[in-house]
Design a protein around this motif. Structure first.
Motif, PDB file in Angstrom:
ATOM      1  N   LEU A 145       0.824  -1.205   0.000  1.00 16.61           N
ATOM      2  CA  LEU A 145       0.000   0.000   0.000  1.00 16.61           C
ATOM      3  C   LEU A 145       0.861   1.259   0.000  1.00 16.61           C
ATOM      4  N   ASP A 146       1.956   1.208   0.793  1.00 15.67           N
ATOM      5  CA  ASP A 146       2.840   2.358   0.839  1.00 15.67           C
ATOM      6  C   ASP A 146       3.497   2.601  -0.510  1.00 15.67           C
ATOM      7  N   THR A 147       3.909   1.481  -1.133  1.00 16.88           N
ATOM      8  CA  THR A 147       4.514   1.616  -2.463  1.00 16.88           C
ATOM      9  C   THR A 147       3.510   2.184  -3.466  1.00 16.88           C
ATOM     10  N   ALA A 148       2.289   1.659  -3.379  1.00 12.95           N
ATOM     11  CA  ALA A 148       1.256   2.167  -4.291  1.00 12.95           C
ATOM     12  C   ALA A 148       0.962   3.644  -4.025  1.00 12.95           C
ATOM     13  N   GLN A 149       0.927   3.993  -2.712  1.00  8.80           N
ATOM     14  CA  GLN A 149       0.675   5.393  -2.374  1.00  8.80           C
ATOM     15  C   GLN A 149       1.811   6.285  -2.855  1.00  8.80           C
ATOM     16  N   LYS A 150       3.058   5.810  -2.692  1.00 10.69           N
ATOM     17  CA  LYS A 150       4.191   6.598  -3.165  1.00 10.69           C
ATOM     18  C   LYS A 150       4.158   6.742  -4.684  1.00 10.69           C
ATOM     19  N   GLN A 151       3.818   5.638  -5.324  1.00  9.78           N
ATOM     20  CA  GLN A 151       3.743   5.711  -6.791  1.00  9.78           C
ATOM     21  C   GLN A 151       2.655   6.692  -7.229  1.00  9.78           C
ATOM     22  N   LYS A 152       1.557   6.670  -6.493  1.00  6.63           N
ATOM     23  CA  LYS A 152       0.466   7.592  -6.830  1.00  6.63           C
ATOM     24  C   LYS A 152       0.886   9.030  -6.574  1.00  6.63           C
ATOM     25  N   GLU A 153       1.524   9.252  -5.429  1.00  7.46           N
ATOM     26  CA  GLU A 153       2.010  10.601  -5.116  1.00  7.46           C
ATOM     27  C   GLU A 153       3.064  11.046  -6.129  1.00  7.46           C
ATOM     28  N   ASP A 154       3.954  10.131  -6.474  1.00  7.88           N
ATOM     29  CA  ASP A 154       4.994  10.489  -7.433  1.00  7.88           C
ATOM     30  C   ASP A 154       4.395  10.825  -8.792  1.00  7.88           C
ATOM     31  N   ALA A 155       3.341  10.082  -9.136  1.00  6.04           N
ATOM     32  CA  ALA A 155       2.675  10.395 -10.404  1.00  6.04           C
ATOM     33  C   ALA A 155       2.069  11.798 -10.374  1.00  6.04           C
ATOM     34  N   GLY A 156       1.521  12.151  -9.201  1.00  5.09           N
ATOM     35  CA  GLY A 156       0.956  13.503  -9.083  1.00  5.09           C
ATOM     36  C   GLY A 156       2.037  14.566  -9.137  1.00  5.09           C
ATOM     37  N   TRP A 157       3.169  14.317  -8.451  1.00  2.00           N
ATOM     38  CA  TRP A 157       4.268  15.268  -8.496  1.00  2.00           C
ATOM     39  C   TRP A 157       4.842  15.362  -9.895  1.00  2.00           C
ATOM     40  N   GLN A 158       4.945  14.271 -10.597  1.00  2.00           N
ATOM     41  CA  GLN A 158       5.484  14.299 -11.957  1.00  2.00           C
ATOM     42  C   GLN A 158       4.582  15.106 -12.883  1.00  2.00           C
ATOM     43  N   SER A 159       3.274  15.007 -12.664  1.00  2.00           N
ATOM     44  CA  SER A 159       2.360  15.801 -13.479  1.00  2.00           C
ATOM     45  C   SER A 159       2.546  17.291 -13.224  1.00  2.00           C
ATOM     46  N   MET A 160       2.749  17.623 -11.940  1.00  2.00           N
ATOM     47  CA  MET A 160       2.978  19.043 -11.599  1.00  2.00           C
ATOM     48  C   MET A 160       4.315  19.526 -12.144  1.00  2.00           C
ATOM     49  N   VAL A 161       5.339  18.672 -12.085  1.00  2.00           N
ATOM     50  CA  VAL A 161       6.660  19.038 -12.587  1.00  2.00           C
ATOM     51  C   VAL A 161       6.591  19.317 -14.093  1.00  2.00           C
ATOM     52  N   LYS A 162       5.896  18.462 -14.800  1.00  2.00           N
ATOM     53  CA  LYS A 162       5.768  18.683 -16.238  1.00  2.00           C
ATOM     54  C   LYS A 162       5.089  20.024 -16.525  1.00  2.00           C
ATOM     55  N   LEU A 163       4.128  20.360 -15.688  1.00  2.00           N
ATOM     56  CA  LEU A 163       3.433  21.638 -15.880  1.00  2.00           C
ATOM     57  C   LEU A 163       4.395  22.820 -15.710  1.00  2.00           C
ATOM     58  N   TYR A 164       5.221  22.771 -14.654  1.00  2.00           N
ATOM     59  CA  TYR A 164       6.143  23.875 -14.415  1.00  2.00           C
ATOM     60  C   TYR A 164       7.286  23.882 -15.427  1.00  2.00           C
ATOM     61  N   GLU A 165       7.697  22.697 -15.882  1.00  2.00           N
ATOM     62  CA  GLU A 165       8.764  22.649 -16.883  1.00  2.00           C
ATOM     63  C   GLU A 165       8.294  23.239 -18.221  1.00  2.00           C
ATOM     64  N   ALA A 166       6.981  23.150 -18.455  1.00  2.00           N
ATOM     65  CA  ALA A 166       6.445  23.705 -19.716  1.00  2.00           C
ATOM     66  C   ALA A 166       6.336  25.227 -19.680  1.00  2.00           C
TER      67      ALA A 166
END
Length: 231
Positions: free
Chosen positions: A141-162
């Protein structure tokens, strides 16, 4: 019953008769040759011959009393009974029986204790397995939660990089440090450098220092984990 033994009379009788006949013949022959012996001599010889002719009476033999059997002898010493047990042996046997009962009771208590310990060990093993299974579920569950959080952070990072560096820097100047660190840590180095150059110098300096500490601590944890796994 013992048989009485009598002397053999027939040979003795025959011998005596022969002796008497020979004696009489000798007397008669002497009388003829000597013109007759005196009467007393003849009577004595005749009497002796008649006495010799009498059969000797058997001597009564008194039978000896029969000896009692050896088993009935009152003076015989009785043999010891092999089945007889002395008081000392009885006491020893009783002590051995008591010791055997004590050992049996102790063995039974040990068996009961081992059974209880075995049951407790099985329950403990089952509980440990349950905890391991629960830990694995939590890790997943922790791994899944981290993966989910990381996916959210990656989406935000892509937004700021653009975005343009100045536009992103204007937003980063107002962001809290934990959120800013998560975004800056995931950005590409070239994009992060351009944004930091456009940010407020004090804010950019604080972000750079905090980001370096975060990455150093993370590397140290990774090295410690690899050492524990290798050991």
């Amino acid at each position: 019953m013992a048989r009485l033994r009598f002397p053999r009379l027939l040979p003795m009788t025959m011998t005596m008769i022969v002796v008497v006949i020979v004696a009489k013949a000798g007397i008669l022959l002497h009388a003829v040759l000597t013109d007759g012996p005196p009467a007393a001599t003849l009577l004595t010889a005749a009497h002796a011959a008649d006495h010799l002719q009498e059969s000797p009476k058997p001597v009564p033999v008194t039978p000896k009393p029969a000896q009692p059997p050896a088993a009935a002898n009152l003076n015989a010493v009785p043999k010891s009974d092999p089945d007889a047990v002395s008081d000392g042996e009885k006491a020893l046997l009783q002590r051995l029986r008591d010791r055997r009962r004590e050992l049996d009771a102790r063995a039974s208590a040990i068996d009961d204790r081992e059974a209880v310990l075995g049951a407790a060990q099985r329950k403990l093993d089952a509980r440990v397995n349950e905890l391991k299974s629960l830990q694995k579920k939590l890790e997943n569950l922790d791994t899944a939660q981290k993966q989910k959080e990381d996916a959210g952070w990656q989406s935000m990072v892509k937004l700021y990089e653009a975005m343009k560096p100045r536009e992103a820097a204007a937003i980063f100047n107002d962001l809290s440090m934990p959120v800013l660190l998560q975004v800056m840590d995931r950005m590409k180095d070239a994009k992060a450098a351009a944004v930091l150059a456009a940010m407020n110098p004090d804010k950019a300096r604080d972000v750079t220092s905090a980001l370096a500490q975060m990455r150093t601590g993370r590397d140290a944890e990774a090295a410690e984990g690899a050492k524990s796994v290798g050991g």
